[in-house]
Design a protein around this motif. Structure first.
Motif, PDB file in Angstrom:
ATOM      1  N   GLU A  97      22.716  17.167 -19.356  1.00  0.00           N
ATOM      2  CA  GLU A  97      22.320  15.900 -19.954  1.00  0.00           C
ATOM      3  C   GLU A  97      21.595  14.805 -18.698  1.00  0.00           C
ATOM      4  O   GLU A  97      20.746  14.166 -19.370  1.00  0.00           O
ATOM      5  CB  GLU A  97      23.734  14.933 -20.546  1.00  0.00           C
ATOM      6  CG  GLU A  97      23.395  13.961 -21.160  1.00  0.00           C
ATOM      7  CD  GLU A  97      22.316  13.922 -22.450  1.00  0.00           C
ATOM      8  OE1 GLU A  97      21.244  13.203 -22.551  1.00  0.00           O
ATOM      9  OE2 GLU A  97      22.331  15.176 -23.041  1.00  0.00           O
ATOM     10  N   VAL A  98      22.126  14.842 -17.803  1.00  0.00           N
ATOM     11  CA  VAL A  98      21.152  14.118 -16.742  1.00  0.00           C
ATOM     12  C   VAL A  98      19.644  14.629 -16.474  1.00  0.00           C
ATOM     13  O   VAL A  98      18.824  13.976 -16.574  1.00  0.00           O
ATOM     14  CB  VAL A  98      21.819  14.289 -15.254  1.00  0.00           C
ATOM     15  CG1 VAL A  98      21.134  13.628 -14.128  1.00  0.00           C
ATOM     16  CG2 VAL A  98      23.225  13.493 -15.309  1.00  0.00           C
ATOM     17  N   ARG A  99      19.472  15.969 -16.500  1.00  0.00           N
ATOM     18  CA  ARG A  99      18.301  16.576 -16.565  1.00  0.00           C
ATOM     19  C   ARG A  99      17.435  16.190 -17.693  1.00  0.00           C
ATOM     20  O   ARG A  99      16.282  15.656 -17.631  1.00  0.00           O
ATOM     21  CB  ARG A  99      18.418  18.125 -16.284  1.00  0.00           C
ATOM     22  CG  ARG A  99      16.971  18.842 -16.271  1.00  0.00           C
ATOM     23  CD  ARG A  99      16.974  20.221 -16.318  1.00  0.00           C
ATOM     24  NE  ARG A  99      18.080  20.818 -17.110  1.00  0.00           N
ATOM     25  CZ  ARG A  99      17.692  21.026 -18.258  1.00  0.00           C
ATOM     26  NH1 ARG A  99      16.481  20.903 -18.867  1.00  0.00           N
ATOM     27  NH2 ARG A  99      18.387  21.794 -19.155  1.00  0.00           N
ATOM     28  N   LEU A 100      17.972  16.221 -18.824  1.00  0.00           N
ATOM     29  CA  LEU A 100      17.413  16.085 -20.083  1.00  0.00           C
ATOM     30  C   LEU A 100      17.027  14.535 -20.167  1.00  0.00           C
ATOM     31  O   LEU A 100      15.830  14.036 -20.591  1.00  0.00           O
ATOM     32  CB  LEU A 100      17.861  16.504 -21.354  1.00  0.00           C
ATOM     33  CG  LEU A 100      18.423  17.852 -21.599  1.00  0.00           C
ATOM     34  CD1 LEU A 100      19.143  18.086 -22.769  1.00  0.00           C
ATOM     35  CD2 LEU A 100      16.861  18.722 -21.664  1.00  0.00           C
ATOM     36  N   ALA A 101      17.867  13.758 -19.810  1.00  0.00           N
ATOM     37  CA  ALA A 101      17.513  12.160 -19.640  1.00  0.00           C
ATOM     38  C   ALA A 101      16.762  11.880 -18.808  1.00  0.00           C
ATOM     39  O   ALA A 101      15.481  11.049 -19.179  1.00  0.00           O
ATOM     40  CB  ALA A 101      18.943  11.353 -19.621  1.00  0.00           C
ATOM     41  N   ARG A 102      16.448  12.623 -17.731  1.00  0.00           N
ATOM     42  CA  ARG A 102      15.313  12.046 -16.773  1.00  0.00           C
ATOM     43  C   ARG A 102      14.026  12.767 -17.162  1.00  0.00           C
ATOM     44  O   ARG A 102      13.217  12.086 -17.216  1.00  0.00           O
ATOM     45  CB  ARG A 102      15.694  13.216 -15.347  1.00  0.00           C
ATOM     46  CG  ARG A 102      14.935  12.616 -14.201  1.00  0.00           C
ATOM     47  CD  ARG A 102      15.532  13.345 -12.967  1.00  0.00           C
ATOM     48  NE  ARG A 102      15.739  14.607 -13.101  1.00  0.00           N
ATOM     49  CZ  ARG A 102      16.991  15.306 -12.622  1.00  0.00           C
ATOM     50  NH1 ARG A 102      18.066  14.461 -12.367  1.00  0.00           N
ATOM     51  NH2 ARG A 102      17.006  16.625 -12.992  1.00  0.00           N
ATOM     52  N   GLY A 103      14.040  13.973 -17.859  1.00  0.00           N
ATOM     53  CA  GLY A 103      12.745  14.399 -18.551  1.00  0.00           C
ATOM     54  C   GLY A 103      12.497  13.380 -19.575  1.00  0.00           C
ATOM     55  O   GLY A 103      11.207  13.052 -19.918  1.00  0.00           O
ATOM     56  N   ILE A 126       8.755  11.365 -19.898  1.00  0.00           N
ATOM     57  CA  ILE A 126       7.962  11.462 -20.964  1.00  0.00           C
ATOM     58  C   ILE A 126       7.611  10.346 -21.704  1.00  0.00           C
ATOM     59  O   ILE A 126       6.516   9.800 -21.877  1.00  0.00           O
ATOM     60  CB  ILE A 126       8.242  12.705 -22.089  1.00  0.00           C
ATOM     61  CG1 ILE A 126       8.366  13.978 -21.493  1.00  0.00           C
ATOM     62  CG2 ILE A 126       7.727  12.402 -23.209  1.00  0.00           C
ATOM     63  CD1 ILE A 126       9.163  14.899 -22.224  1.00  0.00           C
ATOM     64  N   ALA A 127       8.712   9.139 -21.801  1.00  0.00           N
ATOM     65  CA  ALA A 127       8.381   7.967 -22.331  1.00  0.00           C
ATOM     66  C   ALA A 127       7.398   7.362 -21.345  1.00  0.00           C
ATOM     67  O   ALA A 127       6.710   6.361 -21.769  1.00  0.00           O
ATOM     68  CB  ALA A 127       9.801   7.297 -22.342  1.00  0.00           C
ATOM     69  N   GLU A 128       7.388   7.359 -20.032  1.00  0.00           N
ATOM     70  CA  GLU A 128       6.854   6.483 -19.049  1.00  0.00           C
ATOM     71  C   GLU A 128       5.527   7.015 -19.377  1.00  0.00           C
ATOM     72  O   GLU A 128       4.419   6.351 -19.264  1.00  0.00           O
ATOM     73  CB  GLU A 128       7.393   6.822 -17.626  1.00  0.00           C
ATOM     74  CG  GLU A 128       6.545   5.972 -16.536  1.00  0.00           C
ATOM     75  CD  GLU A 128       7.088   6.377 -15.111  1.00  0.00           C
ATOM     76  OE1 GLU A 128       6.186   6.087 -14.206  1.00  0.00           O
ATOM     77  OE2 GLU A 128       8.330   6.968 -14.916  1.00  0.00           O
ATOM     78  N   GLY A 129       5.101   8.360 -19.271  1.00  0.00           N
ATOM     79  CA  GLY A 129       3.767   8.750 -19.656  1.00  0.00           C
ATOM     80  C   GLY A 129       3.231   8.378 -20.806  1.00  0.00           C
ATOM     81  O   GLY A 129       1.938   7.839 -20.740  1.00  0.00           O
TER      82      GLY A 129
END
Length: 63
Positions: free
Chosen positions: A19-25, A29-32
């Motif tokens: 979940e931490v990895r997915l949240a980071r991803g 993506i949102a930032e991009g």
């Protein structure tokens, strides 16, 4: 680059780690997408250098 799919002899990530990895991803993506929407983007060699730096940073963080 290492595969993100664990092989049978590797210890798979825990549900919390996943979940931490997915949240980071998702945040990345949102930032991009926000940058693109605002007209902030790079091209050519500048983009290649940035991507290489991001990959190196991710590899360092995974060690």
């Amino acid at each position: 680059m290492a595969s993100v799919v664990p092989t049978p002899h590797e210890n798979p990530e825990t549900p919390v780690e996943r979940e931490v990895r997915l949240a980071r991803g998702r945040a990345f993506i949102a930032e991009g997408l926000a940058d693109i929407a605002a007209g902030r983007f790079i091209e050519g060699e500048e983009a290649v250098r940035w991507l290489e730096a991001e990959i190196a940073e991710a590899e360092d963080a995974s060690r």
